[in-house]
Design an enzyme around this catalytic site. Structure first.
Site, short mmCIF file in Angstrom:
data_model
loop_
_atom_site.label_atom_id
_atom_site.label_comp_id
_atom_site.label_asym_id
_atom_site.label_seq_id
_atom_site.Cartn_x
_atom_site.Cartn_y
_atom_site.Cartn_z
N GLU A 7 0.30 -15.54 -22.61
CA GLU A 7 1.32 -15.47 -21.57
C GLU A 7 2.03 -16.79 -21.34
O GLU A 7 2.94 -16.86 -20.51
CB GLU A 7 0.69 -15.02 -20.25
CG GLU A 7 0.04 -13.65 -20.32
CD GLU A 7 -0.66 -13.28 -19.03
OE1 GLU A 7 -0.05 -12.59 -18.20
OE2 GLU A 7 -1.83 -13.70 -18.85
N ARG B 208 10.58 -14.64 -12.56
CA ARG B 208 10.91 -13.24 -12.87
C ARG B 208 11.08 -12.39 -11.63
O ARG B 208 11.55 -11.25 -11.72
CB ARG B 208 9.84 -12.63 -13.78
CG ARG B 208 8.43 -12.63 -13.24
CD ARG B 208 7.46 -12.16 -14.32
NE ARG B 208 6.06 -12.30 -13.97
CZ ARG B 208 5.34 -11.35 -13.40
NH1 ARG B 208 5.91 -10.20 -13.11
NH2 ARG B 208 4.07 -11.55 -13.13
N HIS C 228 0.82 -1.21 0.00
CA HIS C 228 0.00 0.00 0.00
C HIS C 228 0.85 1.26 0.00
O HIS C 228 0.54 2.25 -0.67
CB HIS C 228 -0.95 -0.02 1.21
CG HIS C 228 -2.02 -1.05 1.07
ND1 HIS C 228 -2.83 -1.43 2.11
CD2 HIS C 228 -2.42 -1.79 0.02
CE1 HIS C 228 -3.67 -2.36 1.69
NE2 HIS C 228 -3.43 -2.59 0.43
N ASN D 292 6.26 -10.60 -19.80
CA ASN D 292 6.88 -10.95 -18.52
C ASN D 292 6.63 -12.43 -18.19
O ASN D 292 7.55 -13.18 -17.87
CB ASN D 292 6.32 -10.08 -17.39
CG ASN D 292 6.60 -8.61 -17.60
OD1 ASN D 292 7.32 -8.24 -18.51
ND2 ASN D 292 6.02 -7.78 -16.77
N ARG E 164 -4.76 -2.83 -14.90
CA ARG E 164 -4.75 -3.88 -13.88
C ARG E 164 -5.80 -3.55 -12.82
O ARG E 164 -5.76 -2.49 -12.21
CB ARG E 164 -3.37 -3.97 -13.24
CG ARG E 164 -2.23 -4.27 -14.22
CD ARG E 164 -0.90 -4.33 -13.50
NE ARG E 164 0.21 -4.63 -14.39
CZ ARG E 164 0.99 -3.71 -14.95
NH1 ARG E 164 0.77 -2.42 -14.71
NH2 ARG E 164 1.98 -4.07 -15.74
#
Length: 534
Positions: free
Chosen positions: A435, A469, A193, A458, A300
């Site tokens: 992906e 990763r 956060h 990614n 996202r």
């Protein structure tokens, strides 16, 4: 040469200043037993401390909403929920009533129990919740022990780099970006956060450095590079010149951003490109537009569930999606449905402990197994399609059956919304993220059932090369230019072109110079990157 420490990038930008080591140590609470007749007094003290903590959090939340926005202010919701959590309050009361402990020690013990319980998992979202728990613990203990909230920083200290084991949201919202040039922490994640708030205030930040706090010295010169996740301790003149040159180029771009953003995105030989932005928070959409983005290639949506004890409601989700769509009324906005699992675990789901979470229950698998959770998001995102060219993107699809199952859920909710008279754009587009090698190899079949592709490089690199990763020790093996990766990119590009559907790339590869040139050479002309990279 200076000492280079590598971690994970958490907030973009380059900052230089003198180090201030900031350690938020929990106060030591002396053991104190109480007589039976003192129980009621200690229970009242506990209630008063909780009420005071609530007032402080609401004050910080209101200030954050005023400065940064409503979505960013919800960062404090988990702490407010913890104050109402029976695990926290009733557990403390039991220690006071049954064990005759003073309220301060009872609360200290209960927090220790919860930290031990939650620390048993290594899931990043649970660890982020520990960060909120510590912030709340400090606040309540200050009330019980009569301690003052220490001043964070004052302008007379000049430009500084904060180095800490970890930080909390309430620390970040009190920082002045004109004073704090950068942040570096041993722990934390990009989804912490406090890291989200640092990005909102444009303070460069690096997390996961491991031992930066122990190696740094107060007053020492340092540089934070939030683009690649690096802290430079004691930079020498050569290091300074390199980073000053980079920062000067960035500032030069920023000074000319209006003119640059209005220019056409086209190669020297006249090949047009579409540049879009990856955004984590609605507020970032405004920065992306200012930097010349022609829409959002990856929105996202996990910001809605980070640290939450309950699933966000339909209206709350709709407001966030609509805000981004309204920022780009004339360009596509691709909203990725919840990519949960892996390194993103909401507290309202009983996510299993897995040996390999990135290979486990995540993304579309979670959504299809938890359709009621997914239906709320479907309705919210469908409502947002009335605000422009809003497209829906499904993560980690491996086969056609998953696409058909997702479409079936959308059709059911469409029918319900039509019955209820809830407007949405019936012509919306639904696409999938490529992906995994499985999706890349099956792209021709997937193209028959989807409206567009977006390659997440990614994960594609991670799954193709079997390289985590997030593992710093394997960073040298994470190679997006590996021949096996390039062959898959080429293959998917040919499939998309033959099927007549749009193909974009939204992974970090597109934000690098060599990566962008390679993708354009593969006839992939829609690139989506973090807004500072535009």
């Amino acid at each position: 040469m200076g000492v280079f420490l590598d971690g994970q990038p958490a907030a973009e930008g380059i900052g230089e200043g003198r180090i201030i080591r900031l350690s938020w140590v929990l106060p030591r609470v002396a053991h104190r037993s109480i007589a039976p007749e003192e129980v009621d007094r200690e229970l009242e003290a506990l209630e008063a401390a909780f009420a005071g903590a609530r007032r402080e959090i609401l004050r910080l939340q209101a200030g954050t909403e005023e400065r940064l926005g409503a979505v960013e202010a919800r960062i404090f919701d988990p702490q407010l929920l913890m104050l109402e959590d029976p695990e926290v309050l009733e557990g403390t009361r039991r220690y006071i009533v049954e064990n005759h402990l003073a309220a301060s020690k009872a609360f200290d013990w209960r927090m220790l129990e919860l930290r031990e319980l939650w620390s048993a998992t290594q899931h990043p979202m649970v660890l982020d919740r520990l960060n909120d728990l510590e912030d709340l613990q400090l606040r309540v203990l200050r009330g019980l022990l009569g301690l003052n909230d220490p001043a964070i920083l004052t302008p007379d200290r000049g430009r500084v780099i904060l180095v800490a084991p970890n930080l909390t949201p309430s620390v970040i919202v009190q920082l002045d970006p004109e004073v704090v040039a950068g942040i570096a922490t041993d722990e934390g994640t990009r989804s912490s956060h406090w890291a989200i708030l640092a990005r909102s205030q444009h303070i460069p930040a690096v997390v996961g450095l491991g031992d930066a706090y122990a190696r740094a010295v107060d007053g020492q010169d340092a540089i934070v590079d939030g683009r690649i996740g690096r802290l430079v301790l004691g930079p020498e003149e050569e290091d300074r010149e390199v980073y000053q040159s980079r920062r000067a180029r960035l500032r030069g771009f920023e000074a000319e951003i209006e003119a640059i953003a209005e220019q056409e995105a086209v190669t020297a030989d006249g090949h047009p490109l579409s540049l879009r932005a990856n955004v984590d928070l609605p507020v970032e959409a405004e920065m992306a537009r200012a930097y010349g983005a022609h829409g959002v290639g990856l929105f996202r949506t996990e910001f809605l569930v980070v640290g939450r004890n309950t699933m966000p409601g339909e209206d709350e989700q709709y407001e966030g999606y609509a805000r981004v769509a309204d920022t780009f009324p004339d360009h596509p906005v691709c909203i990725r449905v919840f990519d949960l699992g892996g390194d993103k675990f909401p507290m309202f789901l009983n996510m299993p402990t897995e040996e390999n979470p990135f290979l486990g229950w995540r993304a579309v698998r979670v959504l299809l197994d938890e359709p009621e959770l997914f239906r709320t998001q479907i309705r919210a995102v469908l409502r947002a399609t009335t605000h422009g060219d809003v497209r829906i993107m499904v993560p980690l699809v491996n086969d056609v059956e998953e696409v058909l199952a997702v479409r079936a859920l959308f059709k059911e909710e469409e029918a319900a919304m039509l019955r209820d008279g809830v407007p949405f754009n019936v012509g919306y587009k639904l696409g999938v993220m490529i992906e995994t090698p499985a999706a890349a190899l099956d792209a021709a079949e997937l193209a028959r059932h989807t409206d567009f592709f977006s390659i997440g490089t990614n994960d594609l690199v991670q799954y193709t090369l079997a390289v985590d990763r997030t593992n710093a020790r394997l960073r040298h093996l994470f190679n997006p230019f590996h021949p096996s990766v390039v062959r898959q990119l080429h293959s998917v590009a040919r499939v998309a072109r033959a099927a007549g559907i749009e193909l974009s790339v939204c992974g970090e590869m597109a934000a690098t110079v060599l990566g962008a040139f390679l993708l354009v050479g593969l006839d992939i002309s829609t690139l989506s990157v973090a807004w500072p990279a535009l």
